[in-house]
Design a protein around this motif. Structure first.
Motif, PDB file in Angstrom:
ATOM      1  N   ALA A 168       0.815  -1.220   0.000  1.00 28.54           N
ATOM      2  CA  ALA A 168       0.000   0.000   0.000  1.00 28.54           C
ATOM      3  C   ALA A 168       0.845   1.265   0.000  1.00 28.54           C
ATOM      4  O   ALA A 168       0.326   2.362  -0.156  1.00 28.54           O
ATOM      5  N   GLY A 169       2.159   1.118   0.196  1.00 26.87           N
ATOM      6  CA  GLY A 169       3.044   2.278   0.196  1.00 26.87           C
ATOM      7  C   GLY A 169       3.136   2.975   1.548  1.00 26.87           C
ATOM      8  O   GLY A 169       3.577   4.116   1.639  1.00 26.87           O
ATOM      9  N   ILE A 170       2.756   2.286   2.604  1.00 27.53           N
ATOM     10  CA  ILE A 170       2.831   2.856   3.942  1.00 27.53           C
ATOM     11  C   ILE A 170       4.282   2.786   4.398  1.00 27.53           C
ATOM     12  O   ILE A 170       4.907   1.726   4.320  1.00 27.53           O
ATOM     13  N   PRO A 171       4.845   3.904   4.861  1.00 29.77           N
ATOM     14  CA  PRO A 171       6.252   3.894   5.267  1.00 29.77           C
ATOM     15  C   PRO A 171       6.478   3.021   6.508  1.00 29.77           C
ATOM     16  O   PRO A 171       5.572   2.821   7.311  1.00 29.77           O
ATOM     17  N   ALA A 172       7.685   2.521   6.648  1.00 31.78           N
ATOM     18  CA  ALA A 172       8.111   1.689   7.780  1.00 31.78           C
ATOM     19  C   ALA A 172       7.121   0.569   8.077  1.00 31.78           C
ATOM     20  O   ALA A 172       6.652   0.416   9.205  1.00 31.78           O
ATOM     21  N   PRO A 173       6.800  -0.254   7.080  1.00 33.62           N
ATOM     22  CA  PRO A 173       5.794  -1.296   7.291  1.00 33.62           C
ATOM     23  C   PRO A 173       6.182  -2.312   8.368  1.00 33.62           C
ATOM     24  O   PRO A 173       5.311  -2.840   9.060  1.00 33.62           O
ATOM     25  N   GLY A 174       7.481  -2.565   8.533  1.00 32.71           N
ATOM     26  CA  GLY A 174       7.932  -3.504   9.550  1.00 32.71           C
ATOM     27  C   GLY A 174       7.678  -3.023  10.970  1.00 32.71           C
ATOM     28  O   GLY A 174       7.611  -3.814  11.904  1.00 32.71           O
ATOM     29  N   PHE A 175       7.519  -1.724  11.134  1.00 32.05           N
ATOM     30  CA  PHE A 175       7.197  -1.150  12.442  1.00 32.05           C
ATOM     31  C   PHE A 175       5.700  -0.853  12.567  1.00 32.05           C
ATOM     32  O   PHE A 175       5.080  -1.185  13.574  1.00 32.05           O
ATOM     33  N   LEU A 176       5.137  -0.230  11.535  1.00 29.51           N
ATOM     34  CA  LEU A 176       3.751   0.230  11.635  1.00 29.51           C
ATOM     35  C   LEU A 176       2.712  -0.894  11.572  1.00 29.51           C
ATOM     36  O   LEU A 176       1.684  -0.811  12.242  1.00 29.51           O
ATOM     37  N   ALA A 177       2.956  -1.943  10.806  1.00 26.45           N
ATOM     38  CA  ALA A 177       1.979  -3.042  10.725  1.00 26.45           C
ATOM     39  C   ALA A 177       1.828  -3.754  12.073  1.00 26.45           C
ATOM     40  O   ALA A 177       0.701  -3.928  12.550  1.00 26.45           O
ATOM     41  N   PRO A 178       2.940  -4.157  12.735  1.00 25.59           N
ATOM     42  CA  PRO A 178       2.773  -4.761  14.059  1.00 25.59           C
ATOM     43  C   PRO A 178       2.187  -3.792  15.092  1.00 25.59           C
ATOM     44  O   PRO A 178       1.390  -4.190  15.938  1.00 25.59           O
ATOM     45  N   LEU A 179       2.562  -2.525  15.005  1.00 24.54           N
ATOM     46  CA  LEU A 179       1.991  -1.531  15.915  1.00 24.54           C
ATOM     47  C   LEU A 179       0.484  -1.417  15.714  1.00 24.54           C
ATOM     48  O   LEU A 179      -0.290  -1.394  16.676  1.00 24.54           O
ATOM     49  N   ASP A 180       0.069  -1.379  14.458  1.00 23.62           N
ATOM     50  CA  ASP A 180      -1.356  -1.321  14.140  1.00 23.62           C
ATOM     51  C   ASP A 180      -2.072  -2.578  14.624  1.00 23.62           C
ATOM     52  O   ASP A 180      -3.153  -2.499  15.208  1.00 23.62           O
ATOM     53  N   GLY A 181      -1.461  -3.736  14.420  1.00 19.20           N
ATOM     54  CA  GLY A 181      -2.045  -4.988  14.891  1.00 19.20           C
ATOM     55  C   GLY A 181      -2.206  -5.002  16.404  1.00 19.20           C
ATOM     56  O   GLY A 181      -3.252  -5.397  16.925  1.00 19.20           O
ATOM     57  N   LEU A 182      -1.176  -4.563  17.108  1.00 16.25           N
ATOM     58  CA  LEU A 182      -1.230  -4.517  18.568  1.00 16.25           C
ATOM     59  C   LEU A 182      -2.313  -3.542  19.042  1.00 16.25           C
ATOM     60  O   LEU A 182      -3.079  -3.850  19.959  1.00 16.25           O
ATOM     61  N   LEU A 183      -2.394  -2.387  18.407  1.00 18.39           N
ATOM     62  CA  LEU A 183      -3.421  -1.398  18.756  1.00 18.39           C
ATOM     63  C   LEU A 183      -4.820  -1.966  18.531  1.00 18.39           C
ATOM     64  O   LEU A 183      -5.714  -1.790  19.369  1.00 18.39           O
ATOM     65  N   GLU A 184      -5.019  -2.675  17.426  1.00 16.09           N
ATOM     66  CA  GLU A 184      -6.323  -3.274  17.149  1.00 16.09           C
ATOM     67  C   GLU A 184      -6.664  -4.355  18.174  1.00 16.09           C
ATOM     68  O   GLU A 184      -7.824  -4.469  18.592  1.00 16.09           O
ATOM     69  N   ILE A 185      -5.682  -5.137  18.590  1.00 13.47           N
ATOM     70  CA  ILE A 185      -5.916  -6.171  19.600  1.00 13.47           C
ATOM     71  C   ILE A 185      -6.304  -5.534  20.930  1.00 13.47           C
ATOM     72  O   ILE A 185      -7.316  -5.903  21.540  1.00 13.47           O
ATOM     73  N   VAL A 186      -5.510  -4.581  21.388  1.00 13.48           N
ATOM     74  CA  VAL A 186      -5.767  -3.942  22.680  1.00 13.48           C
ATOM     75  C   VAL A 186      -7.115  -3.223  22.663  1.00 13.48           C
ATOM     76  O   VAL A 186      -7.936  -3.401  23.578  1.00 13.48           O
ATOM     77  N   CYS A 187      -7.358  -2.427  21.643  1.00 10.29           N
ATOM     78  CA  CYS A 187      -8.621  -1.685  21.581  1.00 10.29           C
ATOM     79  C   CYS A 187      -9.804  -2.631  21.391  1.00 10.29           C
ATOM     80  O   CYS A 187     -10.884  -2.398  21.951  1.00 10.29           O
ATOM     81  N   GLY A 188      -9.625  -3.693  20.627  1.00 10.52           N
ATOM     82  CA  GLY A 188     -10.692  -4.679  20.460  1.00 10.52           C
ATOM     83  C   GLY A 188     -11.086  -5.310  21.780  1.00 10.52           C
ATOM     84  O   GLY A 188     -12.269  -5.446  22.094  1.00 10.52           O
ATOM     85  N   VAL A 189     -10.085  -5.684  22.586  1.00 14.05           N
ATOM     86  CA  VAL A 189     -10.352  -6.280  23.903  1.00 14.05           C
ATOM     87  C   VAL A 189     -11.026  -5.263  24.817  1.00 14.05           C
ATOM     88  O   VAL A 189     -11.996  -5.588  25.524  1.00 14.05           O
ATOM     89  N   LEU A 190     -10.543  -4.019  24.817  1.00  9.43           N
ATOM     90  CA  LEU A 190     -11.158  -2.981  25.650  1.00  9.43           C
ATOM     91  C   LEU A 190     -12.612  -2.745  25.262  1.00  9.43           C
ATOM     92  O   LEU A 190     -13.487  -2.621  26.129  1.00  9.43           O
ATOM     93  N   ILE A 191     -12.891  -2.704  23.970  1.00  8.96           N
ATOM     94  CA  ILE A 191     -14.262  -2.499  23.503  1.00  8.96           C
ATOM     95  C   ILE A 191     -15.134  -3.692  23.882  1.00  8.96           C
ATOM     96  O   ILE A 191     -16.264  -3.515  24.349  1.00  8.96           O
ATOM     97  N   LEU A 192     -14.632  -4.893  23.703  1.00 11.72           N
ATOM     98  CA  LEU A 192     -15.400  -6.084  24.088  1.00 11.72           C
ATOM     99  C   LEU A 192     -15.750  -6.066  25.581  1.00 11.72           C
ATOM    100  O   LEU A 192     -16.865  -6.411  25.968  1.00 11.72           O
ATOM    101  N   ALA A 193     -14.788  -5.671  26.407  1.00 13.81           N
ATOM    102  CA  ALA A 193     -15.002  -5.634  27.846  1.00 13.81           C
ATOM    103  C   ALA A 193     -15.818  -4.422  28.275  1.00 13.81           C
ATOM    104  O   ALA A 193     -16.357  -4.408  29.373  1.00 13.81           O
ATOM    105  N   GLY A 194     -15.881  -3.426  27.428  1.00  8.59           N
ATOM    106  CA  GLY A 194     -16.560  -2.195  27.820  1.00  8.59           C
ATOM    107  C   GLY A 194     -15.737  -1.414  28.825  1.00  8.59           C
ATOM    108  O   GLY A 194     -16.269  -0.793  29.736  1.00  8.59           O
TER     109      GLY A 194
END
Length: 157
Positions: free
Chosen positions: A42-68
């Protein structure tokens, strides 16, 4: 900030949180398709850093939203996430130069390819506005906080 939303908000939390959680996990399980490889294509810079960061953010926020728990904060973070996904990966479909979607262009292809992102954006906006609802840790903590007597309360008697 508390919530006065009905308990049925749990249904929105379940779908929004589950999708963010699963997409975050998939960024680690399928890095070439959904993580670093996708970010690179997709042309996103620093994919080796940003993709795992995005994945981690989605996991953490997903769990927080599920738990309310900290629902509005997690929803705000995911609104930014979804706006970024739409602007970087889906909007280029409108003019036909989307690196992730060769041969797709125009409004219909954009609407089709962005349907999940748009649903997640709307669900996150809803949770930001109304809160986690009555069946949530946010509501439980608010109730527990209001049950604690104030230090400045004058004893009766």
């Amino acid at each position: 900030m508390g919530t006065s939303a009905p308990g049925a908000v749990v249904l929105i939390r379940l779908y929004v949180g589950a999708i963010f959680l699963s997409e975050g996990v998939l960024k680690f399980l399928r890095p070439d398709q959904l993580g670093t490889g996708r970010f690179d294509k997709a042309g996103i810079p620093a994919p080796g850093f940003l993709a795992p960061l995005d994945g981690l953010l989605e996991i953490v926020c997903g769990v927080l939203i599920l738990a309310g728990l900290l629902t509005r904060l997690a929803a705000a973070a995911m609104i930014v996430n979804m706006l970024g996904a739409l602007l970087i990966t889906k909007l280029p479909i409108l003019w036909g130069n989307a690196p992730l979607f060769d041969g797709k262009s125009g409004w219909r292809d954009f609407a089709h390819e962005s349907r999940t992102d748009l649903a997640q954006l709307c669900g996150s906006l809803f949770l930001l506005l109304v809160g986690a609802g009555a069946c949530s840790l946010d509501a439980r903590l608010a109730r527990a906080g209001s049950a604690v007597p104030s230090e400045t309360a004058v004893p009766q008697g």
